[in-house]
Design an enzyme around this catalytic site. Structure first.
Site, PDB file in Angstrom:
ATOM      1  N   SER A 232       0.792  -1.225   0.000  1.00  0.00           N
ATOM      2  CA  SER A 232       0.000   0.000   0.000  1.00  0.00           C
ATOM      3  C   SER A 232       0.826   1.277   0.000  1.00  0.00           C
ATOM      4  O   SER A 232       0.348   2.318  -0.446  1.00  0.00           O
ATOM      5  CB  SER A 232      -0.939   0.011   1.207  1.00  0.00           C
ATOM      6  OG  SER A 232      -0.208  -0.050   2.421  1.00  0.00           O
ATOM      7  N   HIS A 260      -5.103  -3.775  -2.081  1.00  0.00           N
ATOM      8  CA  HIS A 260      -4.777  -2.937  -3.241  1.00  0.00           C
ATOM      9  C   HIS A 260      -4.502  -3.770  -4.491  1.00  0.00           C
ATOM     10  O   HIS A 260      -3.970  -3.251  -5.481  1.00  0.00           O
ATOM     11  CB  HIS A 260      -3.578  -2.051  -2.925  1.00  0.00           C
ATOM     12  CG  HIS A 260      -3.823  -1.082  -1.815  1.00  0.00           C
ATOM     13  ND1 HIS A 260      -4.353   0.172  -2.012  1.00  0.00           N
ATOM     14  CD2 HIS A 260      -3.640  -1.193  -0.476  1.00  0.00           C
ATOM     15  CE1 HIS A 260      -4.480   0.792  -0.853  1.00  0.00           C
ATOM     16  NE2 HIS A 260      -4.048  -0.018   0.094  1.00  0.00           N
ATOM     17  N   LYS A 292     -11.837  -0.361  -1.645  1.00  0.00           N
ATOM     18  CA  LYS A 292     -11.035   0.070  -2.793  1.00  0.00           C
ATOM     19  C   LYS A 292     -11.803  -0.195  -4.088  1.00  0.00           C
ATOM     20  O   LYS A 292     -12.699   0.556  -4.453  1.00  0.00           O
ATOM     21  CB  LYS A 292      -9.676  -0.630  -2.798  1.00  0.00           C
ATOM     22  CG  LYS A 292      -8.628   0.004  -1.898  1.00  0.00           C
ATOM     23  CD  LYS A 292      -8.876  -0.228  -0.447  1.00  0.00           C
ATOM     24  CE  LYS A 292      -7.782   0.282   0.455  1.00  0.00           C
ATOM     25  NZ  LYS A 292      -8.064   0.053   1.876  1.00  0.00           N
TER      26      LYS A 292
END
Length: 464
Positions: A232, A260, A292
């Site tokens: 990240s 991610h 996300k």
């Protein structure tokens, strides 16, 4: 018996009861001169202002004030943020959003959210175990399991909570966790909660991990190894092929944090296993967040049916937490459906990430370890300089946030650019050009912590 005698007897009974409670709590009563218990000496209540964490934050604030820099954090967005946003009435290019595939404001996602909201209300209103279960929870879990190609999944009300409660449930004091040194704070909190022993291996250094495994195998009941799919802070990718090879040889549980990586890696966005062409069942615990790519909130774990059974039956973060809001569950499912229907979004994201990284390098910017996926940092080094760079970019029409000490070690401060499939080439080129121009000017001025009067800050702190 007189009233006075009854009062005395009652007083003695209360004393015996209190002594018993003290003993149960493990507190020995203080004895007076005649063997009579006396209360503890008075002590002042600790002040939050005396905590080193408070002083650290105040030090940073005071340093910023001395050089006239506004706080870049907690900027208020007036619209749903994606590739663009609006702050204080200004339209800005935005690189501070997790909305990697542009699903946050997509009409199809909004329609599913509105339908769930109308049917189920705002909240699940209870733990799923007792009264909070809704059909949308099971649908989302089925979709996640299908997406990863594993038996089952479990969704939690918070991404941070997911790591904390899963690690805390599966591991104990007889176990060992070995994690990448750049692992997210939520995993570290989960390890602490579990009571397991903890060691870290140098970032993405599989030889170092193997050295640790060779030394610890057989000395613990269980060993868990944790890595991130896409890291990240740095934007590089875990060496999953080597991790899987070590798992086969040393017999540990492997956990990969896909926060991610979901929707980012692989041709169809299925994550790290698709990126490397690896059987997803070679990883014991796939963990990720719903905030996300799926533009929702919460977290999930995907893996075997047995793992899901354990977590739903034993993990405090699931049993004792309210169920994920039905509208959020529906929104996450809709985003996964959109990803499946339009995999070209993943291709656009990849192209944009590589373009940003390559242009930044051509401008002399340090993008660190980033491989040009969803996260591209620009390393600045000095925390104060990173804050100033962020503020100056805001003035230039680009919103991007600094990452400073203690989130990263002092000397490794950076701006972290989140790339989306919806950014245009012009937006990326504009952002890179402004970043390079402003940063190079700050470097020429030698602007940073070295230019701040630390003695003045220390005096201000001591007077607080």
């Amino acid at each position: 018996m007189t009233d006075m005698e009854e009062t005395s007897a009652a007083r003695m009974a209360r004393g015996r009861k209190e002594a018993l409670l003290q003993k149960m709590r493990g507190i020995a009563p203080a004895e007076g001169r005649a063997g009579i218990a006396v209360g503890p000496a008075e002590r002042p209540v600790p002040r939050f202002e005396d905590l080193p964490e408070y002083k650290q934050v105040r030090m940073q604030e005071l340093a910023s004030q001395l050089v006239g820099i506004a706080n870049p954090f907690y900027r208020t967005h007036d619209v749903g943020a994606g590739a663009v946003t609006e702050i204080d009435g200004r339209n800005l290019i935005n690189f501070a959003s997790y909305d990697y595939l542009g699903t946050n404001r997509h009409p199809a996602v909004h329609a599913r959210v509105a339908e769930a909201l109308a049917r189920y209300g705002v909240s699940a209103s209870a733990s799923r175990l007792v009264a909070g279960e809704r059909p949308v929870h099971g649908i989302l879990e089925e979709r996640l399991a299908e997406f990863y190609g594993v038996e089952a999944a479990v969704v939690f009300v918070s991404g941070y909570l997911t790591n904390v409660t899963v690690i805390g449930t599966l591991l104990g004091p007889e176990d060992l966790v070995i994690h990448d040194e750049l692992m997210h704070n939520s995993a570290l909190a989960g390890i602490k909660l579990s009571g397991a022993a903890r060691r870290f291996f140098r970032h993405n250094d599989m030889d170092h991990l193997e050295e640790l495994l060779a030394g610890f195998t057989g000395k613990f009941r269980r060993i868990l190894v944790i890595a991130e799919g896409v890291y990240s802070m740095d934007g590089d990718v875990a060496d999953l092929p080597r991790l899987v090879e070590l798992r086969r040889r040393y017999g540990f549980w492997l956990m990969v944090d896909e926060a991610h990586a979901l929707g980012v890696l692989g041709k169809t966005g299925r994550g790290t296993h698709e990126y490397f062409g690896i059987d997803p069942n070679e990883v014991d615990i796939w963990m990720g967040t719903l905030s996300k790519t799926t533009s929702s909130c919460g977290g999930y774990v995907a893996g075997s049916a047995a793992l899901a059974t354990v977590l739903k039956g034993s993990s405090g973060g699931f049993i004792y937490s309210v169920g994920l809001a039905p509208a959020l569950a529906a929104g996450a499912t809709a985003s996964l459906d959109l990803l499946a229907a339009e995999p070209e979004r993943v291709a656009r994201l990849g192209a944009n990430g590589r373009l940003f990284r390559d242009l930044a390098k051509a401008e002399g910017l340090d993008t660190g370890l980033s491989e040009g996926h969803s996260v591209v940092p620009v390393l600045v080094g000095d925390s104060l300089r990173a804050v100033r760079l962020s503020n100056d970019l805001l003035e230039a029409g680009v919103n991007v946030l600094p990452i400073i000490h203690p989130a990263v070690p002092e000397g490794q401060a950076r701006l972290r650019f989140f790339i989306t499939s919806e950014h245009t080439e012009e937006q990326i080129r504009t952002a890179v050009r402004h970043t390079a121009d402003i940063l190079h000017a700050l470097e020429k001025q030698n602007f940073g912590l070295a230019s701040v009067d630390r003695e003045q800050i220390a005096k201000l702190l001591s007077s607080m």
